[in-house]
Design a protein around this motif. Structure first.
Motif, PDB file in Angstrom:
ATOM      1  N   GLY A  79      27.102 -31.639 -10.059  1.00 19.65           N
ATOM      2  CA  GLY A  79      27.339 -32.605 -10.212  1.00 19.65           C
ATOM      3  C   GLY A  79      28.654 -33.858 -10.205  1.00 19.65           C
ATOM      4  N   GLY A  80      28.770 -33.275  -8.950  1.00 20.73           N
ATOM      5  CA  GLY A  80      30.603 -34.646  -8.154  1.00 20.73           C
ATOM      6  C   GLY A  80      31.861 -33.465  -8.688  1.00 20.73           C
ATOM      7  N   ASN A  81      31.098 -32.634  -9.687  1.00 25.71           N
ATOM      8  CA  ASN A  81      32.658 -32.725 -10.704  1.00 25.71           C
ATOM      9  C   ASN A  81      32.958 -30.833 -10.482  1.00 25.71           C
ATOM     10  N   VAL A  82      34.385 -30.773 -10.343  1.00 22.96           N
ATOM     11  CA  VAL A  82      34.489 -28.966 -10.876  1.00 22.96           C
ATOM     12  C   VAL A  82      33.735 -28.263 -12.421  1.00 22.96           C
ATOM     13  N   VAL A  83      33.699 -27.290 -11.802  1.00 23.38           N
ATOM     14  CA  VAL A  83      33.186 -26.634 -12.931  1.00 23.38           C
ATOM     15  C   VAL A  83      33.575 -26.142 -13.213  1.00 23.38           C
ATOM     16  N   ILE A  84      34.401 -25.042 -13.703  1.00 21.42           N
ATOM     17  CA  ILE A  84      34.333 -23.167 -14.036  1.00 21.42           C
ATOM     18  C   ILE A  84      33.441 -22.627 -15.370  1.00 21.42           C
ATOM     19  N   GLU A  85      32.748 -21.564 -14.848  1.00 23.08           N
ATOM     20  CA  GLU A  85      31.611 -21.047 -15.464  1.00 23.08           C
ATOM     21  C   GLU A  85      32.409 -19.321 -15.207  1.00 23.08           C
ATOM     22  N   ARG A  86      31.081 -18.195 -15.896  1.00 21.59           N
ATOM     23  CA  ARG A  86      31.425 -17.382 -16.174  1.00 21.59           C
ATOM     24  C   ARG A  86      30.483 -16.372 -14.916  1.00 21.59           C
ATOM     25  N   TYR A  87      31.191 -15.512 -14.389  1.00 22.25           N
ATOM     26  CA  TYR A  87      30.359 -15.002 -12.823  1.00 22.25           C
ATOM     27  C   TYR A  87      29.454 -13.980 -13.236  1.00 22.25           C
TER      28      TYR A  87
END
Length: 126
Positions: free
Chosen positions: A109-117
């Motif tokens: 969505g145009g943003n850097v997101v950090i999630e569990r891999y």
């Protein structure tokens, strides 16, 4: 296997050591580091960056403009994180909890997101 399970447009370099402050790697493909990236070290890749340890320095994936590039680390705590032309860093004065499992950073969505891999989870190629 499906062809979309492969990312073939870049070569990959394997770095079998920890990057210390002042050290850097710039590579026109994917970078896999079997060690840590300490504060003051940097990794710049046209493709994805995978750190089999702690990422505490600067990482720039998709440096040639690839917004589908990802940064994956066992412990993702970068001083600065870039994907294509998107830049992010940890908020000032806010201590991030120690990650307990690998994380992935990517553009959504145009943003850097950090999630569990999650191995075998959502994949992006290219």
């Amino acid at each position: 296997m499906r062809t979309e399970d492969y990312v073939t447009e870049y070569d990959t370099i394997l770095v079998q050591r920890t990057l210390r402050s002042g050290q850097s790697i710039h590579y026109p493909g994917h970078v896999v580091i079997m060690g840590d990236v300490n504060p003051g070290a940097e990794v710049v890749a046209a493709g994805n960056i995978v750190v089999m340890g702690s990422l505490r320095g600067m990482a720039h994936a998709g440096a040639a403009g690839n917004e589908r590039a990802m940064v994956i680390a066992f412990r993702l705590k970068p001083t600065q994180l870039r994907i294509a032309n998107h830049i992010t860093r940890a908020p000032d004065g806010e201590e991030k909890l120690e990650p307990t499992q690998p994380e992935v950073a990517r553009i959504k969505g145009g943003n850097v997101v950090i999630e569990r891999y999650f191995p075998g989870g959502e994949r992006q190629s290219g």
